[in-house]
Scaffold this motif. Sequence first.
Motif, mmCIF file in Angstrom:
data_model
loop_
_atom_site.group_PDB
_atom_site.id
_atom_site.type_symbol
_atom_site.label_atom_id
_atom_site.label_comp_id
_atom_site.label_asym_id
_atom_site.label_seq_id
_atom_site.Cartn_x
_atom_site.Cartn_y
_atom_site.Cartn_z
ATOM 1 N N GLU A 292 -6.750 63.734 -23.536
ATOM 2 C CA GLU A 292 -7.775 64.520 -24.223
ATOM 3 C C GLU A 292 -8.416 63.718 -25.360
ATOM 4 O OE1 GLU A 292 -8.963 67.376 -23.110
ATOM 5 O OE2 GLU A 292 -7.560 67.056 -21.457
ATOM 6 N N ALA A 293 -7.611 62.939 -26.055
ATOM 7 C CA ALA A 293 -8.153 62.098 -27.129
ATOM 8 C C ALA A 293 -9.098 61.046 -26.556
ATOM 9 C CB ALA A 293 -7.025 61.430 -27.902
ATOM 10 N N ILE A 294 -8.716 60.446 -25.437
ATOM 11 C CA ILE A 294 -9.565 59.432 -24.805
ATOM 12 C C ILE A 294 -10.862 60.051 -24.315
ATOM 13 C CG2 ILE A 294 -9.729 57.901 -22.802
ATOM 14 C CD1 ILE A 294 -6.684 57.399 -23.186
ATOM 15 N N LYS A 295 -10.798 61.239 -23.756
ATOM 16 C CA LYS A 295 -12.013 61.915 -23.274
ATOM 17 C C LYS A 295 -12.985 62.183 -24.421
ATOM 18 C CE LYS A 295 -11.298 65.327 -20.314
ATOM 19 N NZ LYS A 295 -10.596 66.466 -19.667
ATOM 20 N N ARG A 296 -12.446 62.519 -25.590
ATOM 21 C CA ARG A 296 -13.321 62.754 -26.742
ATOM 22 C C ARG A 296 -14.057 61.476 -27.133
ATOM 23 N NH1 ARG A 296 -8.966 66.137 -28.310
ATOM 24 N NH2 ARG A 296 -8.007 64.491 -29.575
ATOM 25 N N ALA A 317 -14.423 59.341 -16.221
ATOM 26 C CA ALA A 317 -13.314 58.385 -16.299
ATOM 27 C C ALA A 317 -13.011 58.090 -17.767
ATOM 28 C CB ALA A 317 -13.675 57.106 -15.546
ATOM 29 N N ASN A 318 -12.214 57.040 -18.018
ATOM 30 C CA ASN A 318 -11.919 56.647 -19.398
ATOM 31 C C ASN A 318 -12.773 55.454 -19.813
ATOM 32 O OD1 ASN A 318 -10.619 54.695 -17.814
ATOM 33 N ND2 ASN A 318 -8.939 54.438 -19.287
ATOM 34 N N GLY A 356 -11.573 53.570 -26.238
ATOM 35 C CA GLY A 356 -10.365 53.175 -26.943
ATOM 36 C C GLY A 356 -9.879 54.256 -27.877
ATOM 37 N N THR A 357 -9.080 53.876 -28.859
ATOM 38 C CA THR A 357 -8.700 54.794 -29.922
ATOM 39 C C THR A 357 -9.948 55.107 -30.747
ATOM 40 O OG1 THR A 357 -8.217 53.000 -31.457
ATOM 41 C CG2 THR A 357 -6.410 53.736 -30.015
ATOM 42 N N PRO A 358 -9.902 56.130 -31.594
ATOM 43 C CA PRO A 358 -11.073 56.404 -32.443
ATOM 44 C C PRO A 358 -11.505 55.184 -33.254
ATOM 45 C CG PRO A 358 -9.583 58.266 -32.514
ATOM 46 C CD PRO A 358 -8.870 57.188 -31.737
#
Length: 379
Positions: A292-296, A317-318, A356-358
């Motif tokens: 969910e974090a990656i989708k954001r 996708a990611n 990636g990460t935020p």
Amino acid sequence: MSNESRAEVLARLPLRDDLRGRTPYGAPQLDVPVRLNTNENSYDVPAEVAAAIVEAVRQEAGHLNRYPDREFTQLREDLANYLGHDLEADQIWAANGSNEVLQQLLQAFGGPGRTVLGFAPSYSMHPIITVGTGATWVDGKRGRAGQATDDPNQFDLHVAETVEQIERVKPAVTFLCSPNNPTGTALDLDVVKAAYDATDGIVIVDEAYTEFARTGTASALTLLPGRERLVVSRTMSKAFALAGARVGYLAADPAVTDAIRLVRLPYHLSSLTQAAARAALWHSDVLLDTVEAIKRDRDRIVTSVRELGLNPAPSDANFVLFGGLADEKALWRSLLSRGVLIRDVGLPGFLRVSAGTPEETTIFLDALADSLLDAPVTV
């Protein structure tokens, strides 16, 4: 040592003729602060999951004098439970990454004298595995005539065009990809059904990135009942953050797994791999929290690059494919000079970036904005 180059020695070796002149798969592995070029999960395996994997491997370590369960029975049961859709363990197969799963499928259903059809651009390993197993690869086409060259929708698959190509090529194996790599776009299941009905060969739907799909996106797993030639392949490399463990799997009719048994190497899935995969599946809820974090961040990339005047594909996708570039190679080099590595996938006017990460996403977006400001490379 000889003064001959390795290329000169290779040219003398009795290599298969159909492999001469080819290049191996390879994405750049560069030591830069932000690596967003290979669609890895940017989050480390959570500590509690890592501990569970270590403990599961520890329990197996004392018995490595014995061969592993050749049928990896418990892992197949766990994978069937994870997938749902009333799947049974005898419908599941696993191997060392989804690439090996696909290789085994082509060993069983492809091979010399047979043709494999895929629709470019798509996953670059599909043709490599095809040629490696002795079959003939055919590049199908996406989109419809007359679409703009910088329009990401030009890479969609449509029923009529897909069926026409399958009926013309008559492939033994047809590859579909949903979400597609490198475009990130999901496939309408009507295309899968039409492709299946248009051939008497195997149809493989590669769903390596399906856990990142937007809400409401259907999986081809729903189409398996009554379709004995349909295969859905998956991986634990992406959503499960286990790229280093090399675990891929498929769901299909039990007869498909029987066919694979004819070509698989004995004991191909080690005891340690089976243990690690099972431990991860037991903690799937924790691992999938990062999805969910990656989708954001993926959606943030889509919005932000559009605001910069570029054309992103709607991604399930990611990663995000974005177009509208007059010189994608110059932009790639500019980003690299700023410590950000993304992927040039060989499509004129397009580049692909993993979410990636935020923090990594912010660094990429800032670097992209600076690169476009310093040396505009948009169409």
